[in-house]
Write a protein that holds these residues in place. Structure first.
Motif, short mmCIF file in Angstrom:
data_model
loop_
_atom_site.label_atom_id
_atom_site.label_comp_id
_atom_site.label_asym_id
_atom_site.label_seq_id
_atom_site.Cartn_x
_atom_site.Cartn_y
_atom_site.Cartn_z
N LEU A 240 0.83 -1.21 0.00
CA LEU A 240 0.00 0.00 0.00
C LEU A 240 0.86 1.25 0.00
N GLN A 241 1.97 1.21 0.72
CA GLN A 241 2.89 2.34 0.73
C GLN A 241 3.49 2.56 -0.65
N ASP A 242 3.89 1.48 -1.32
CA ASP A 242 4.47 1.61 -2.66
C ASP A 242 3.46 2.16 -3.66
N LEU A 243 2.19 1.86 -3.43
CA LEU A 243 1.14 2.39 -4.30
C LEU A 243 0.74 3.82 -3.94
N GLY A 244 1.32 4.33 -2.85
CA GLY A 244 1.07 5.71 -2.45
C GLY A 244 -0.33 5.96 -1.93
N LEU A 245 -0.89 4.97 -1.22
CA LEU A 245 -2.27 5.09 -0.74
C LEU A 245 -2.32 5.39 0.76
N HIS A 246 -3.25 6.23 1.15
CA HIS A 246 -3.53 6.52 2.56
C HIS A 246 -4.33 5.35 3.12
N TYR A 247 -3.82 4.74 4.20
CA TYR A 247 -4.50 3.56 4.72
C TYR A 247 -4.42 3.53 6.25
N ARG A 248 -5.23 2.64 6.80
CA ARG A 248 -5.18 2.36 8.23
C ARG A 248 -5.23 0.86 8.46
N VAL A 249 -4.77 0.44 9.64
CA VAL A 249 -4.78 -0.98 10.03
C VAL A 249 -5.71 -1.13 11.22
N LEU A 250 -6.60 -2.10 11.13
CA LEU A 250 -7.54 -2.39 12.21
C LEU A 250 -7.25 -3.77 12.79
N ARG A 251 -7.26 -3.87 14.11
CA ARG A 251 -7.32 -5.18 14.75
C ARG A 251 -8.79 -5.44 15.03
N LEU A 252 -9.33 -6.48 14.39
CA LEU A 252 -10.77 -6.71 14.48
C LEU A 252 -11.17 -7.17 15.88
N CYS A 253 -12.31 -6.67 16.33
CA CYS A 253 -12.87 -7.13 17.60
C CYS A 253 -13.45 -8.53 17.44
N GLY A 254 -13.70 -9.18 18.55
CA GLY A 254 -14.15 -10.57 18.52
C GLY A 254 -15.39 -10.80 17.69
N GLY A 255 -16.35 -9.89 17.78
CA GLY A 255 -17.61 -10.08 17.07
C GLY A 255 -17.55 -9.80 15.59
#
Length: 423
Positions: free
Chosen positions: A312-327
């Motif tokens: 994603l960095q190489d593609l130059g995109l703004h992103y975020r990372v989520l740790r999913l909750c249990g549900g």
């Protein structure tokens, strides 16, 4: 699926981790323990009776050799009675094993210790944010308008040929697809993954092995005549390469990558959030699959997350990372990171990758084990991740790289596309 011994020996912990998922059937845990106890008692009775029957059979021969015919006939009668009892116990064992299996497959994987409790996507934990939103010109458009303007993806033509959710890629749109696939595969092989080309249809055993069956029948396309399923992701055939396999410990980790089309019915999906490329029934994806030692699986999960982020960095995109909750996690996952890119034109986040650690949940179904130096066999751990799913990546590139006079191509893709602009 979870191992019965672990459930029996860790009942309270199992219930506590299931509560993190907001699992609605905790009574299944006690049902499983009850069926397992009944299974073990029945098996013990069967084993004892089998030993008695074997001893009687041996006794018959000895009595006959010693001329004790009357006693031999009595022993024969007892042996026949034992065999009838064994048949009854065998039938009982088959029934209780079926009940145990049916209960076990309804139990999802246990969330890892770092997984937050929660039910909805809003309760997912943002662990990382990269970059900033693209600044677009005043007349910026969502991707479904851009694809029509530049004649690179035709949704209506796909609907005519097949139905909604099966777009036709044209000209530079088709070349952009091919460029992304080759870029992702080249990057994966450079990172040590072995490229595989696998079938696009799988049997029931494969669907069960990775957990799509019996949980997701309604989301899979089913060829009923041959009882085969179109794959929802390359995870299914690639992971099943190792079904019923005992690996050597020194063979771990195993790292595979594969490009495939993916097919998902997405039953019940509708509304503005699934417009255009946001939700398709057929789409392209490059997948990563690893089989690893249990002691390293969470370190590998972090490495896979970092690797996907590098794309994603190489593609130059703004992103975020989520740790999913249990549900919000998948049925088979112990812990999942989702990567989402920002769509400046739609003003919303688009999920482009999930990276998951399944611990031993899949390998228990697959009977995928490894043998260490001591000769003892134990279950390996499996992980997989999208690297990457193309539709929303294409949507993000089209929207975030648009200008008044065309759409720029990210620099890393130009050697693959052969052009630097769509206009």
């Amino acid at each position: 699926m979870l191992q019965v011994n672990y459930i029996r020996e860790n009942r309270e912990k199992v219930l506590e981790r299931l509560s993190v998922r907001n699992f609605k059937q905790p009574e299944l845990v006690d049902e499983i323990i009850k069926f397992d106890e009944e299974r073990r008692q029945t098996q013990t009775s069967l084993d004892n009776l089998s030993a008695i029957a074997n001893a009687n059979a041996k006794l018959v021969g000895e009595l006959m050799r010693n001329g004790k015919k009357e006693e031999a006939e009595a022993a024969k009668t007892q042996t026949a009675t034992n065999k009838e009892q064994m048949k009854t116990l065998s039938d009982q064992l088959a029934v209780v094993e079926l009940h145990l299996h049916q209960a076990l497959v309804q139990l999802p994987n246990l969330p890892g210790e770092l997984v937050p409790a929660g039910i909805t996507p809003e309760e997912n934990e943002v662990t990382y944010l990269h970059g900033s939103p693209a600044e677009l010109h005043a007349d910026a458009k969502p991707h479904w308008e851009l694809t029509a303007k530049y004649d690179i993806i035709d949704f209506e033509l796909g609907t005519k040929i097949t139905g909604a959710g099966f777009p036709v890629y044209k000209g530079k749109g088709a070349r952009l697809q091919r460029a992304l696939i080759n870029f992702f595969l080249d990057r994966a092989t450079a990172a040590g993954y072995r490229e595989m080309q696998v079938p696009l249809m799988v049997n029931e055993a494969s669907g069960f092995g990775t957990g799509q069956l019996p949980d997701k029948e309604g989301q899979m396309y089913h060829s009923t005549v041959d009882n085969l399923y179109l794959i929802p992701t390359a995870e299914v055939p690639v992971t099943n390469l190792y079904r019923d396999v005992i690996l050597k410990e020194e063979e771990l980790p195993i790292k595979n990558t594969a490009y495939t089309p993916c097919f998902r019915r997405e039953a019940g999906s509708y509304g503005a959030h699934v417009r255009g490329l946001n939700r398709l029934h057929q789409f392209d994806k490059v997948e990563l699959v690893q089989v690893v030692h249990p002691d390293t699986s969470y370190a590998v999960l972090e490495d896979m997350s970092t690797y996907v982020q590098s794309l994603l960095q190489d593609l130059g995109l703004h992103y975020r990372v989520l740790r999913l909750c249990g549900g919000d996690m998948g049925f088979t996952s112990a812990m999942t990171y989702d990567m989402e890119v920002w769509s400046a034109a739609q003003q919303r986040w688009l999920e482009v990758s999930s990276v998951s650690n399944f611990e031993a949940y899949q390998t228990n179904r697959l009977k995928l084990r490894y043998k260490g130096a001591t000769g003892k066999t134990q279950l390996a751990h499996t992980l997989n991740g999208s690297a990457l799913a193309l539709p929303r990546i294409v949507a993000a590139i089209l929207e975030n790289y648009q200008s008044a006079d065309g759409i720029r191509i990210p620099e890393v893709l130009i050697p693959y596309t052969g052009f630097d602009r769509i206009d």
